[in-house]
Design a protein around this motif. Structure first.
Motif, PDB file in Angstrom:
ATOM      1  N   UNK A  88      32.110  23.348  25.784  1.00 53.69           N
ATOM      2  CA  UNK A  88      31.327  24.006  24.768  1.00 53.69           C
ATOM      3  C   UNK A  88      32.199  24.934  23.964  1.00 53.69           C
ATOM      4  N   UNK A  89      31.621  25.733  23.092  1.00 50.86           N
ATOM      5  CA  UNK A  89      32.416  26.705  22.335  1.00 50.86           C
ATOM      6  C   UNK A  89      33.102  27.688  23.272  1.00 50.86           C
ATOM      7  N   UNK A 210      30.000  35.473  21.941  1.00 48.00           N
ATOM      8  CA  UNK A 210      30.348  34.145  22.445  1.00 48.00           C
ATOM      9  C   UNK A 210      29.216  33.595  23.320  1.00 48.00           C
ATOM     10  N   UNK A 211      28.639  34.472  24.143  1.00 46.81           N
ATOM     11  CA  UNK A 211      27.545  34.060  25.020  1.00 46.81           C
ATOM     12  C   UNK A 211      26.370  33.501  24.200  1.00 46.81           C
ATOM     13  N   UNK A 212      26.081  34.162  23.096  1.00 48.69           N
ATOM     14  CA  UNK A 212      24.970  33.730  22.247  1.00 48.69           C
ATOM     15  C   UNK A 212      25.201  32.316  21.721  1.00 48.69           C
ATOM     16  N   UNK A 213      26.421  32.034  21.300  1.00 45.74           N
ATOM     17  CA  UNK A 213      26.749  30.704  20.777  1.00 45.74           C
ATOM     18  C   UNK A 213      26.665  29.649  21.875  1.00 45.74           C
ATOM     19  N   UNK A 214      27.148  29.978  23.066  1.00 45.66           N
ATOM     20  CA  UNK A 214      27.117  29.029  24.193  1.00 45.66           C
ATOM     21  C   UNK A 214      25.689  28.747  24.624  1.00 45.66           C
ATOM     22  N   UNK A 215      24.857  29.778  24.661  1.00 48.20           N
ATOM     23  CA  UNK A 215      23.473  29.610  25.107  1.00 48.20           C
ATOM     24  C   UNK A 215      22.664  28.757  24.131  1.00 48.20           C
ATOM     25  N   UNK A 220      19.884  23.452  23.781  1.00 49.29           N
ATOM     26  CA  UNK A 220      19.699  22.092  23.243  1.00 49.29           C
ATOM     27  C   UNK A 220      19.690  21.063  24.370  1.00 49.29           C
ATOM     28  N   UNK A 221      20.579  21.220  25.325  1.00 52.19           N
ATOM     29  CA  UNK A 221      20.573  20.310  26.473  1.00 52.19           C
ATOM     30  C   UNK A 221      19.262  20.436  27.245  1.00 52.19           C
ATOM     31  N   UNK A 222      18.842  21.669  27.479  1.00 52.16           N
ATOM     32  CA  UNK A 222      17.653  21.923  28.288  1.00 52.16           C
ATOM     33  C   UNK A 222      16.393  21.345  27.656  1.00 52.16           C
ATOM     34  N   UNK A 223      16.371  21.267  26.337  1.00 54.34           N
ATOM     35  CA  UNK A 223      15.199  20.766  25.627  1.00 54.34           C
ATOM     36  C   UNK A 223      15.123  19.243  25.631  1.00 54.34           C
ATOM     37  N   UNK A 229      19.890  18.346  34.763  1.00 52.48           N
ATOM     38  CA  UNK A 229      20.537  19.600  35.137  1.00 52.48           C
ATOM     39  C   UNK A 229      21.717  19.879  34.220  1.00 52.48           C
ATOM     40  N   UNK A 230      21.990  21.162  34.007  1.00 54.20           N
ATOM     41  CA  UNK A 230      23.148  21.578  33.226  1.00 54.20           C
ATOM     42  C   UNK A 230      23.917  22.616  34.043  1.00 54.20           C
ATOM     43  N   UNK A 231      25.204  22.399  34.208  1.00 49.07           N
ATOM     44  CA  UNK A 231      26.050  23.336  34.939  1.00 49.07           C
ATOM     45  C   UNK A 231      27.193  23.775  34.034  1.00 49.07           C
ATOM     46  N   UNK A 232      27.621  25.009  34.193  1.00 50.35           N
ATOM     47  CA  UNK A 232      28.692  25.533  33.358  1.00 50.35           C
ATOM     48  C   UNK A 232      29.445  26.610  34.131  1.00 50.35           C
ATOM     49  N   UNK A 233      30.583  27.022  33.592  1.00 52.31           N
ATOM     50  CA  UNK A 233      31.390  28.045  34.268  1.00 52.31           C
ATOM     51  C   UNK A 233      31.443  29.355  33.497  1.00 52.31           C
ATOM     52  N   UNK A 234      30.420  29.615  32.676  1.00 51.59           N
ATOM     53  CA  UNK A 234      30.337  30.904  31.989  1.00 51.59           C
ATOM     54  C   UNK A 234      29.825  31.954  32.968  1.00 51.59           C
ATOM     55  N   UNK A 235      30.515  33.065  33.051  1.00 48.91           N
ATOM     56  CA  UNK A 235      30.058  34.143  33.919  1.00 48.91           C
ATOM     57  C   UNK A 235      28.809  34.763  33.320  1.00 48.91           C
TER      58      UNK A 235
END
Length: 241
Positions: A88-89, A210-215, A220-223, A229-235
């Motif tokens: 992602x971004x 940055x968090x706002x852009x990633x979310x 979009x995936x969640x919708x 399921x969606x997994x990511x490594x953003x703290x």
């Protein structure tokens, strides 16, 4: 257990915030399991544990029964489970698990979400080194089971225990899911729910902007109805987690 605890907090994202989406996700999993192993939960361990997940999510019994029946319905779509991986971004690694009856539609949608939000779809398996694929069980402890002895037995399944006030969380190897489930059932412990998780090996710090852009991308995936399921490594932001 710090990493597991941090990850579990991160799961409080809005991913499955509304009940209908949760029911859709679990229903697809039930249909896939029933088609693969038969509609009888007594003979199909995977289906049995998914029915527990449905119960934990307060999914109506008739909705569960329809999902099982769909596995034998000739007119129903044939779901395939496909995993997409990309960035992602701001370099955030994202793994998207889907269950789809039209993989051309799904891959086109997933690619467009990445592209429109400053990310890029990668090749399958390209991000596997960034996540540990784990079996995760939520179990109700009982007075007859010694936690110390139980933890020792879990070592045989490459699993570890994180005890909480009202339930135990068990994290095991991905390929040990069926063995852990069998052990828990034979031990007389109630499985509240069970799932597969992709736990990041490390978390990436981001700024609020940055968090706002990633979310926005994650939403979009969640919708998307094909996404499970969606997994990511953003703290996660401590205030949100």
């Amino acid at each position: 257990m710090g990493r597991a605890f941090e990850y579990r907090k991160a799961r409080k994202l809005k991913r499955w915030g509304n009940m209908s989406r949760t029911f859709t996700r679990i229903g697809k999993e039930i249909t896939i399991a029933a088609k693969a192993g038969g509609p009888d939960p007594d003979m199909n361990p995977r289906l049995r544990v998914l029915m527990q997940n449905a119960k934990a999510a307060n999914m109506p019994k008739d909705t569960v029964e329809r999902a099982i029946k769909k596995a034998t319905d000739k007119d129903a779509g044939d779901y395939k489970e496909i995993v997409y991986e990309g960035y992602g971004p701001h370099g955030i690694a994202i793994v998207v698990e889907t269950a789809t009856d039209n993989n051309q539609r799904t891959v086109a949608n997933v690619r467009s979400y990445f592209n429109k939000h400053g990310g890029s779809l990668g090749t399958q398996g390209s991000l596997s080194f960034l996540f540990d694929h784990k079996s995760v069980f939520h179990v109700k402890p009982n007075a007859e089971t010694s936690q110390e002895d139980f933890e020792l037995n879990l070592m045989d399944f490459e699993a570890e225990l994180e005890a909480e006030d009202e339930e135990w969380l068990i994290y095991g190897a991905f390929d040990q899911f069926a063995n852990i489930q069998k052990f828990l059932e034979e031990s007389g412990l109630e499985i509240v729910s069970a799932e597969f998780e992709r736990i990041p090996n490390d978390y990436k710090e981001v700024t609020p902007e940055q968090r706002e852009a990633i979310e926005k991308l994650l939403e979009k995936f969640e919708e998307d109805e094909d996404v499970q399921n969606v997994f990511h490594n953003m703290k996660e932001d401590e205030e949100e987690a």
